[in-house]
Design an enzyme around this catalytic site. Structure first.
Site, PDB file in Angstrom:
ATOM      1  N   GLU A  81     -36.590  -2.224 -22.213  1.00 37.53           N
ATOM      2  CA  GLU A  81     -36.018  -1.217 -23.348  1.00 37.53           C
ATOM      3  C   GLU A  81     -35.722  -1.982 -24.386  1.00 37.53           C
ATOM      4  O   GLU A  81     -34.924  -3.190 -24.348  1.00 37.53           O
ATOM      5  CB  GLU A  81     -35.203  -0.175 -22.857  1.00 37.53           C
ATOM      6  CG  GLU A  81     -35.876   0.687 -21.689  1.00 37.53           C
ATOM      7  CD  GLU A  81     -34.787   1.555 -21.181  1.00 37.53           C
ATOM      8  OE1 GLU A  81     -35.302   3.014 -20.910  1.00 37.53           O
ATOM      9  OE2 GLU A  81     -33.473   1.490 -21.155  1.00 37.53           O
ATOM     10  N   CYS A  95     -31.118  -4.234 -30.892  1.00 32.63           N
ATOM     11  CA  CYS A  95     -30.655  -4.761 -29.465  1.00 32.63           C
ATOM     12  C   CYS A  95     -31.838  -4.815 -28.541  1.00 32.63           C
ATOM     13  O   CYS A  95     -32.655  -4.214 -28.286  1.00 32.63           O
ATOM     14  CB  CYS A  95     -29.856  -3.741 -28.918  1.00 32.63           C
ATOM     15  SG  CYS A  95     -29.152  -3.813 -27.257  1.00 32.63           S
ATOM     16  N   CYS A 102     -31.097  -6.776 -14.178  1.00 30.04           N
ATOM     17  CA  CYS A 102     -30.043  -7.765 -14.221  1.00 30.04           C
ATOM     18  C   CYS A 102     -29.466  -7.958 -12.929  1.00 30.04           C
ATOM     19  O   CYS A 102     -29.442  -7.006 -12.214  1.00 30.04           O
ATOM     20  CB  CYS A 102     -29.133  -7.399 -15.140  1.00 30.04           C
ATOM     21  SG  CYS A 102     -27.634  -8.404 -15.308  1.00 30.04           S
ATOM     22  N   CYS A 106     -23.108  -5.233 -12.654  1.00 31.93           N
ATOM     23  CA  CYS A 106     -21.635  -4.476 -12.928  1.00 31.93           C
ATOM     24  C   CYS A 106     -21.266  -2.988 -12.603  1.00 31.93           C
ATOM     25  O   CYS A 106     -22.308  -2.386 -13.005  1.00 31.93           O
ATOM     26  CB  CYS A 106     -21.262  -4.871 -14.519  1.00 31.93           C
ATOM     27  SG  CYS A 106     -21.441  -6.512 -14.974  1.00 31.93           S
ATOM     28  N   CYS A 109     -22.535  -0.303 -15.320  1.00 29.57           N
ATOM     29  CA  CYS A 109     -23.807  -0.589 -16.364  1.00 29.57           C
ATOM     30  C   CYS A 109     -25.006  -0.030 -15.512  1.00 29.57           C
ATOM     31  O   CYS A 109     -25.449  -0.418 -14.396  1.00 29.57           O
ATOM     32  CB  CYS A 109     -23.944  -2.106 -16.689  1.00 29.57           C
ATOM     33  SG  CYS A 109     -25.436  -2.387 -17.347  1.00 29.57           S
ATOM     34  N   GLU A 155     -28.844 -10.555 -18.499  1.00 22.12           N
ATOM     35  CA  GLU A 155     -27.732 -11.387 -18.895  1.00 22.12           C
ATOM     36  C   GLU A 155     -28.572 -12.578 -19.528  1.00 22.12           C
ATOM     37  O   GLU A 155     -29.077 -13.536 -19.025  1.00 22.12           O
ATOM     38  CB  GLU A 155     -26.890 -11.724 -17.755  1.00 22.12           C
ATOM     39  CG  GLU A 155     -26.250 -13.116 -17.933  1.00 22.12           C
ATOM     40  CD  GLU A 155     -25.169 -12.957 -18.957  1.00 22.12           C
ATOM     41  OE1 GLU A 155     -24.594 -12.075 -19.056  1.00 22.12           O
ATOM     42  OE2 GLU A 155     -25.001 -13.977 -20.134  1.00 22.12           O
ATOM     43  N   CYS A 326     -25.192   1.448 -25.105  1.00 26.62           N
ATOM     44  CA  CYS A 326     -24.828   0.307 -24.294  1.00 26.62           C
ATOM     45  C   CYS A 326     -24.791   0.710 -22.961  1.00 26.62           C
ATOM     46  O   CYS A 326     -24.136   1.667 -22.462  1.00 26.62           O
ATOM     47  CB  CYS A 326     -23.776  -0.376 -24.491  1.00 26.62           C
ATOM     48  SG  CYS A 326     -23.836  -0.925 -26.081  1.00 26.62           S
TER      49      CYS A 326
HETATM   50  N1  SAH Z   1     -25.252  -8.736 -19.910  1.00 28.47           N
HETATM   51  C1  SAH Z   1     -24.747  -9.165 -21.218  1.00 28.47           C
HETATM   52  C2  SAH Z   1     -25.176  -8.474 -22.373  1.00 28.47           C
HETATM   53  C3  SAH Z   1     -25.898  -7.207 -21.942  1.00 28.47           C
HETATM   54  S1  SAH Z   1     -24.783  -5.914 -21.952  1.00 28.47           S
HETATM   55  C4  SAH Z   1     -23.155  -8.413 -21.111  1.00 28.47           C
HETATM   56  O1  SAH Z   1     -22.921  -8.035 -20.137  1.00 28.47           O
HETATM   57  O2  SAH Z   1     -22.659  -8.891 -22.028  1.00 28.47           O
HETATM   58  C5  SAH Z   1     -24.250  -5.254 -23.237  1.00 28.47           C
HETATM   59  C6  SAH Z   1     -22.779  -4.854 -23.321  1.00 28.47           C
HETATM   60  O3  SAH Z   1     -23.020  -3.383 -23.079  1.00 28.47           O
HETATM   61  C7  SAH Z   1     -21.905  -5.420 -22.643  1.00 28.47           C
HETATM   62  O4  SAH Z   1     -20.851  -5.501 -23.418  1.00 28.47           O
HETATM   63  C8  SAH Z   1     -21.614  -4.393 -21.437  1.00 28.47           C
HETATM   64  O5  SAH Z   1     -20.460  -4.746 -20.984  1.00 28.47           O
HETATM   65  C9  SAH Z   1     -21.808  -3.253 -22.294  1.00 28.47           C
HETATM   66  N2  SAH Z   1     -22.133  -2.032 -21.235  1.00 28.47           N
HETATM   67  C10 SAH Z   1     -22.706  -2.090 -20.216  1.00 28.47           C
HETATM   68  N3  SAH Z   1     -22.594  -0.860 -19.502  1.00 28.47           N
HETATM   69  C11 SAH Z   1     -22.013   0.003 -20.556  1.00 28.47           C
HETATM   70  C12 SAH Z   1     -21.640   1.389 -20.474  1.00 28.47           C
HETATM   71  N4  SAH Z   1     -21.906   2.299 -19.289  1.00 28.47           N
HETATM   72  N5  SAH Z   1     -21.076   1.900 -21.708  1.00 28.47           N
HETATM   73  C13 SAH Z   1     -20.866   1.150 -22.681  1.00 28.47           C
HETATM   74  N6  SAH Z   1     -20.943  -0.021 -22.712  1.00 28.47           N
HETATM   75  C14 SAH Z   1     -21.571  -0.870 -21.704  1.00 28.47           C
HETATM   76 FE1  SF4 Z   2     -25.849  -7.261 -16.395  1.00 28.74          FE
HETATM   77 FE2  SF4 Z   2     -24.346  -7.033 -18.799  1.00 28.74          FE
HETATM   78 FE3  SF4 Z   2     -25.232  -4.872 -17.235  1.00 28.74          FE
HETATM   79 FE4  SF4 Z   2     -23.556  -6.497 -16.302  1.00 28.74          FE
HETATM   80  S1  SF4 Z   2     -23.351  -5.262 -18.113  1.00 28.74           S
HETATM   81  S2  SF4 Z   2     -24.876  -5.550 -14.957  1.00 28.74           S
HETATM   82  S3  SF4 Z   2     -24.174  -8.590 -17.113  1.00 28.74           S
HETATM   83  S4  SF4 Z   2     -26.471  -6.357 -18.225  1.00 28.74           S
END
Ligand code: SAH
Ligand code: SF4
Length: 333
Positions: A81, A95, A102, A106, A109, A155, A326
Site C-alpha cells: 500500500e 508515503c 514487517c 509492534c 501497528c 522497516e 499511519c
Molecule cells: N517501520 C518504520 C516506518 C513505518 S511506520 C517505523 O516504525 O518507524 C510509520 C509510523 O507510523 C511510525 O512512527 C509508526 O510508529 C506509526 N504507527 C504505527 N502504527 C500506528 C497507529 N496505529 N497509529 C498511528 N501511528 C502508527
Molecule cells: Fe514495523 Fe514500523 Fe509497524 Fe513497527 S510500526 S511493525 S516497525 S511498520
C-alpha cells in the site's frame, strides 16, 4: 511495471537513449512505450514486450478527497500500500512502503501483524511515487509529488540498500528531482543502520519511532527494543546529530492509559533533554488494539514538553476512513 531488464536493453543503444527513456517514464509519465516517439519503432516494441509500464493498482479516496490510498499488486502477486496526502498549497506528500509486511510486530501497528513477506527492490519503491505522479498529472498537468516519507509498510532500515538506492533515484535531477530535504525516513530504531545513515552525507530527514520513554514500556510495545534498547538508540541518535547536524523527529504515539501520563511526559523530557530533536505527537489510529489518548491528556502532555523546553508538534491524521492512516496499512480491502 517491470524495469528490471531496462539497463540490459539500453546497453546496446547509444548513450542518449537512457536520457530519453528517463524523460519519458519519469518526467513525461508515459504509460505506453508507443507514446515515446523519440525512440525508434523497433526499440519501442522490445520495450513494450520486456518492460511493461502498467502499474496494477486499486485506488481509494477519502471522503474529504485529501487522502488517497493505492493497493498495488507487484509482479509476483504480493501486495503493498502507498498513500498520497494533498496538503494546502501545492504540497503533495507520498508515503511509501519499503517491505511487504514487517517483521517487527509492534503491538499498535496493523502492518506488524502481517509478518515479513519480503523486501521491496528500489524499482518497487520508486514505482509508488511514479503511480501518484501519474494520478496527479491527471488532476493538473503540472502537479507532482513534492515530498516523500518512508512511513508506509515495513522497516526501511531492514531494507537499507534498496531504500538508499530508491532515495538517490527520487533525488535524481534527471528524474523526479525531489530534494533530499523533502524526503524523510522513519525507523523503529535499528541502531547500526542509524549510524550508517549518518555517514551517507545526505540531507534526508530522519524520524525515530520512539513511543515510550522507558525500556520496560517500549519493549512491551515494540519488541525490537529488546535488541536495541533505548540507551543504544539514543546514543545512535546523538551520533547521527553530531555527524549531520540535522534535527531528528521523534514520533510519539498517544495511546490512552498506556504512554500518555504526565509522569511519562516528564520521563520523555528527561530522555530528550538538550538534544537536537523535535517531538511529533501522533494520534493513535485505531487498529483494534488500544484507544486513542483523550484530547485533554494530549494537550497536557504537549504543554509539559513545551514548558520543559522541547519543540513539539502534533500530527494530523489523514485518511482514517479508508484505513490509510499511519499503522493502518494491512491490505484488508
Ligand atoms: N517501520 C518504520 C516506518 C513505518 S511506520 C517505523 O516504525 O518507524 C510509520 C509510523 O507510523 C511510525 O512512527 C509508526 O510508529 C506509526 N504507527 C504505527 N502504527 C500506528 C497507529 N496505529 N497509529 C498511528 N501511528 C502508527
Ligand atoms: Fe514495523 Fe514500523 Fe509497524 Fe513497527 S510500526 S511493525 S516497525 S511498520
Amino acid at each position: 511495471m517491470d524495469l528490471s531488464k531496462l539497463s540490459e536493453i539500453l546497453k546496446s543503444e547509444p548513450k542518449y537513449r537512457q536520457q530519453q527513456v528517463s524523460q519519458a517514464v519519469f518526467i513525461d509519465l508515459v504509460t505506453d512505450w508507443d507514446e515515446v516517439k523519440t525512440l525508434p519503432q523497433k526499440l519501442r516494441t522490445v520495450l513494450k514486450n520486456s518492460c511493461p509500464l502498467e502499474i496494477k493498482a486499486k485506488i481509494f479516496h477519502s471522503q474529504d478527497q485529501k487522502t488517497s490510498k493505492a493497493l498495488i499488486t507487484l509482479n509476483d502477486g504480493n501486495k503493498i500500500e502507498t498513500v498520497l496526502m494533498r496538503h494546502e498549497g501545492d504540497r503533495h506528500t507520498v508515503c511509501v512502503s519499503s517491505q511487504v509486511g514487517c517483521p517487527l510486530a509492534c503491538t499498535f501497528c496493523a502492518t506488524g501483524r502481517l509478518g515479513l513477506k519480503r523486501n521491496l527492490n528500489a524499482d518497487e519503491i520508486v514505482e509508488q511515487v511514479l503511480l501518484w505522479n501519474r494520478v496527479l498529472k491527471q488532476i493538473g498537468e503540472k502537479e507532482r509529488v513534492t515530498n516523500v516519507v518512508y512511513m508506509g509498510m515495513g522497516e526501511p532500515f531492514l531494507n537499507y540498500t534498496n531504500v538508499l538506492k530508491s532515495i538517490r533515484w527520487l533525488n535524481d535531477k534527471q528524474g523526479f528531482n525531489i530534494g533530499a530535504r523533502k524526503i524523510s525516513v522513519s525507523t523503529s530504531g535499528i541502531v547500526p543502520k542509524i549510524k550508517k545513515f549518518a555517514e551517507e552525507k545526505m540531507q534526508v530527514n530522519l524520524a525515530l519511532s520512539l513511543h515510550a520513554p522507558t525500556d520496560e514500556l517500549r519493549s512491551s510495545l515494540m519488541p525490537i527494543n529488546t535488541h536495541f534498547p533505548l540507551q543504544e538508540v539514543m546514543s545512535a541518535i546523538d551520533y547521527y546529530i553530531k555527524k549531520t547536524n540535522r534535527k531528528v523527529m521523534c514520533e510519539y504515539l498517544m495511546i490512552d492509559g498506556v504512554n500518555d501520563s504526565l509522569e511519562q511526559a516528564k520521563q520523555l523530557a528527561k530522555l530528550l533533554k538538550d538534544k537536537l530533536v523535535m517531538v511529533n505527537l501522533i494520534a493513535y489510529n485505531p487498529t483494534n488494539a488500544y484507544r486513542p489518548a483523550k484530547a485533554k491528556n494530549i494537550k497536557a502532555f504537549k504543554d509539559y514538553l513545551s514548558q520543559a523546553g522541547l519543540e513539539v508538534s502534533q500530527r494530523f491524521t489523514f485518511g482514517q476512513d479508508i484505513k490509510a492512516a499511519c499503522g493502518q496499512l494491512a491490505l484488508d480491502n
